[in-house]
Design a protein around this motif. Structure first.
Motif, PDB file in Angstrom:
ATOM      1  N   ASP A   1       0.834  -1.211   0.000  1.00  0.00           N
ATOM      2  CA  ASP A   1       0.000   0.000   0.000  1.00  0.00           C
ATOM      3  C   ASP A   1       0.862   1.251   0.000  1.00  0.00           C
ATOM      4  O   ASP A   1       0.556   2.252  -0.699  1.00  0.00           O
ATOM      5  N   ALA A   2       1.920   1.188   0.772  1.00  0.00           N
ATOM      6  CA  ALA A   2       2.798   2.359   0.808  1.00  0.00           C
ATOM      7  C   ALA A   2       3.436   2.590  -0.548  1.00  0.00           C
ATOM      8  O   ALA A   2       3.529   3.742  -1.029  1.00  0.00           O
ATOM      9  N   ARG A   3       3.847   1.462  -1.184  1.00  0.00           N
ATOM     10  CA  ARG A   3       4.448   1.599  -2.514  1.00  0.00           C
ATOM     11  C   ARG A   3       3.426   2.111  -3.514  1.00  0.00           C
ATOM     12  O   ARG A   3       3.730   2.979  -4.361  1.00  0.00           O
ATOM     13  N   ARG A   4       2.194   1.581  -3.418  1.00  0.00           N
ATOM     14  CA  ARG A   4       1.140   2.044  -4.334  1.00  0.00           C
ATOM     15  C   ARG A   4       0.866   3.528  -4.137  1.00  0.00           C
ATOM     16  O   ARG A   4       0.735   4.302  -5.100  1.00  0.00           O
ATOM     17  N   ASN A   5       0.742   3.936  -2.872  1.00  0.00           N
ATOM     18  CA  ASN A   5       0.481   5.360  -2.603  1.00  0.00           C
ATOM     19  C   ASN A   5       1.625   6.229  -3.086  1.00  0.00           C
ATOM     20  O   ASN A   5       1.412   7.350  -3.571  1.00  0.00           O
ATOM     21  N   ALA A   6       2.829   5.652  -2.960  1.00  0.00           N
ATOM     22  CA  ALA A   6       3.976   6.430  -3.435  1.00  0.00           C
ATOM     23  C   ALA A   6       3.912   6.600  -4.944  1.00  0.00           C
ATOM     24  O   ALA A   6       4.206   7.674  -5.497  1.00  0.00           O
ATOM     25  N   VAL A   7       3.526   5.482  -5.616  1.00  0.00           N
ATOM     26  CA  VAL A   7       3.404   5.559  -7.078  1.00  0.00           C
ATOM     27  C   VAL A   7       2.310   6.553  -7.461  1.00  0.00           C
ATOM     28  O   VAL A   7       2.468   7.373  -8.383  1.00  0.00           O
ATOM     29  N   PHE A   8       1.137   6.429  -6.738  1.00  0.00           N
ATOM     30  CA  PHE A   8       0.068   7.380  -7.011  1.00  0.00           C
ATOM     31  C   PHE A   8       0.514   8.819  -6.764  1.00  0.00           C
ATOM     32  O   PHE A   8       0.217   9.748  -7.551  1.00  0.00           O
ATOM     33  N   ALA A   9       1.195   9.021  -5.703  1.00  0.00           N
ATOM     34  CA  ALA A   9       1.645  10.392  -5.391  1.00  0.00           C
ATOM     35  C   ALA A   9       2.618  10.894  -6.439  1.00  0.00           C
ATOM     36  O   ALA A   9       2.569  12.060  -6.853  1.00  0.00           O
ATOM     37  N   GLU A  10       3.503   9.978  -6.861  1.00  0.00           N
ATOM     38  CA  GLU A  10       4.467  10.369  -7.879  1.00  0.00           C
ATOM     39  C   GLU A  10       3.757  10.689  -9.203  1.00  0.00           C
ATOM     40  O   GLU A  10       4.082  11.664  -9.876  1.00  0.00           O
ATOM     41  N   ALA A  11       2.741   9.828  -9.544  1.00  0.00           N
ATOM     42  CA  ALA A  11       1.987  10.084 -10.783  1.00  0.00           C
ATOM     43  C   ALA A  11       1.197  11.385 -10.686  1.00  0.00           C
ATOM     44  O   ALA A  11       1.089  12.162 -11.646  1.00  0.00           O
TER      45      ALA A  11
END
Length: 292
Positions: free
Chosen positions: A235-245
């Protein structure tokens, strides 16, 4: 003629005297030469020997190993379980002079009666000792007991001129009136031992099951913890990806999230939604936004 008549009786008398003075000692025997009941000579070697006719007599004794069966007696070991015991002994006459002095004219009959008494006394003494139980007597350990009986009987029989070579117990049984009670006690003991074994088995099984259950719980807990950690990291990685996107292209990110919202909202076969046409939910369905 007269001389011949006198010579023949003299020769006959001489022959009779000679024959009565000669005796043969067999290799299986020992002989005593007695004079008026007193021992004058001992003949232990086989062969031809002489004695004084009419005055001396010869008594022979068997020099072989002899056998003697004792009478059946009851003994009580230290555990108070009576046993019926009989035995047999192997013995030989070791000292004929002492044997003759001990038993007199009674010979083997008197000697065997006395030896039976000695054996029975030693059997009672040894088998009735403090540390001797019926289980010991009935087991292979009774060889030690038989050796002890033999040694003590040998010491007592030495005064009779006898050497006790061996003593064996023929039977060691329970009296018939005690058999049923003994069998019942043995069954009770075996049942108690079986119950103890079953109880110990159940206890061990419970310990194994408890250990297995604890291992299962610990394993599941550890797996769940690792899964939670993995999900959290994902989830943290996903949120990081979302935040980066979102940071790279906020407009595209908003468009992508709207498509996910459409997919989730309209996933059912009979999905229906009620909302106003100017709702922000349909922003990307409007032509002007699509043109942009």
């Amino acid at each position: 003629m007269r001389k011949t008549t006198l010579l023949i009786p003299a020769v006959v008398i001489a022959l009779v005297v000679f024959l009565s003075s000669v005796f043969v000692v067999d290799e299986r025997e020992k002989a005593l030469v007695l004079q008026f009941g007193q021992i004058k000579a001992v003949k232990e070697n086989p062969g031809l020997s002489f004695k004084i006719p009419l005055i001396q007599e010869v008594v022979t004794y068997d020099d072989r190993i002899l056998s003697l069966d004792t009478e059946t007696i009851e003994v009580t070991p230290s555990d108070d379980r009576r046993l019926v015991v009989d035995a047999f002994a192997r013995y030989r006459i070791s000292d004929v002079v002492q044997f003759r002095q001990a038993v007199g004219v009674g010979g083997l009959r008197v000697a065997e009666d006395r030896l039976k008494s000695i054996l029975n006394a030693q059997i009672r003494e040894v088998l009735g000792a403090d540390q001797v139980t019926s289980d010991t007597i009935l087991s292979s350990d009774r060889r030690v007991l038989m050796t002890r009986i033999r040694d003590q009987a040998r010491a007592s029989a030495r005064g009779l001129g006898l050497d006790v070579i061996d003593v064996r117990l023929k039977q060691t049984n329970l009296p018939s009136q005690n058999l049923e009670a003994t069998f019942a006690r043995m069954r009770a003991e075996r049942e108690r031992e079986a119950a103890d074994e079953i109880a110990r088995g159940n206890e061990a099984a419970q310990r194994v099951r408890a250990l297995a259950d604890r291992t299962v719980v610990e394993t599941l807990s550890e797996a769940e913890r690792e899964a939670q950690v993995a999900r959290g990291e994902a989830d943290a990685r996903r949120n990081a990806v979302f935040a980066e996107a979102f940071g790279a292209d906020p407009e595209f990110f908003a468009f992508y999230r709207s498509l996910q919202a459409y997919e989730n909202a309209l996933s059912g076969e009979n999905s229906s939604m009620v909302m106003t046409p100017d709702s922000e939910f349909f922003n990307y369905f409007k032509s002007d936004r699509a043109a942009e």
